[in-house]
Design a protein around this motif. Structure first.
Motif: not given
Lengths: 106, 165
Positions: B4, B112-119
């Motif tokens: 990152s 909002a909860e921390s999101l990782a890529a869903n695709s």
């Protein structure tokens, strides 16, 4: 090739775009030179473009990137007409200071 | 290497150059910082696998819009600092207003909860995929954009030329 979104949560991109957008808003309120105000508007458009791209990659949907393409075309048209207007204003009253452009106030 | 790291380097460079666009005193310095900011945003497009947008961004912004800005600045010849600055009260008010806007915009994402890529698709931004979308689903807006650009071109030429008596 993996996307950066495997390592970076989407919230970071939202925060980065919000910061750049807020800097653009600050510049519009802050400066008196009309050309710099135009630059700050470009900065805001770019923040939105970056966020749209991040969401598009996140969802795996190309529609967001198509919208970014359209925004870029509209931004180019806007800058061309805006700068032509500024040059005309400068030719007429020899300044581009937005505080001097008060002929329209009642 | 931390994967990152490129994001944080590019993000800090973008924020720094965006701040310098607003804060630098000479308009020409502002334009140069703006070019730098556009290149860092192009780097973000590359990180997001949007190769087509990266190319278009560099061509349109660094190629066309920056030339327009620089040309206008040189034409008006504002390299010397003739811009009277706003009063300190207005500067503080502008900074506070922008800061409040920033707090609101970041604050709404706080819950909002921390999101990782869903695709897992990595080919979204390729020229082939975007071309299919542009000439399929978005064909009509794509053609309308050409009319908009033509109108803008005619308008800019009309505004730019000396008025004939």
């Amino acid at each position: 090739m993996n996307s950066i979104l495997q390592y970076i949560p989407l919230n970071y991109y939202v925060a980065l775009a919000a910061i750049i957008f807020a800097i653009g808003v600050m510049g519009v309120l802050f400066r008196r030179n009309a050309i710099i105000i135009f630059m700050c508007i470009e900065l805001m458009l770019n923040a939105v473009n970056m966020l749209l791209t991040a969401f598009s990659t996140f969802h795996g949907d190309e529609s967001g990137q198509v919208m970014v393409f359209f925004i870029m075309a509209v931004a180019a048209a806007e800058v061309a007409v805006g700068l032509a207007i500024l040059v005309m204003i400068y030719n007429n009253i020899r300044t581009v200071d937005v505080d001097e452009l008060n002929k329209l106030q009642g | 290497m931390n994967p990152s790291l490129p994001f944080f380097v590019l993000a800090s460079l973008s924020v720094f150059s965006a701040l310098m666009v607003v804060l630098s005193r000479k308009p020409v310095h502002s334009v140069l910082y703006l070019i730098f900011c556009f290149f860092t945003i192009g780097g973000h497009y590359l990180l997001l696998n949007a190769q087509f947008l990266f190319a278009v961004h560099i061509i349109v912004y660094a190629g066309a819009i920056m030339v327009l800005f620089l040309f206008t600045l040189m034409f008006i010849n504002m390299n010397k600092e003739l811009e009277p600055h706003k009063t300190n009260l207005i500067k503080v008010a502008a900074t506070v207003a922008a800061g409040c806007l920033l707090i609101v915009m970041v604050g709404v994402t706080k819950g909002a909860e921390s999101l990782a890529a869903n695709s897992t698709r990595t080919d979204v931004g390729t020229v082939a995929n975007l071309g299919k979308a542009l000439y399929g689903q978005y064909l009509l807006p794509f053609e309308l954009i050409s009319i908009l650009l033509l109108a803008a071109m005619v308008g800019a030429v009309l505004l730019g030329k000396k008025s004939v008596e």
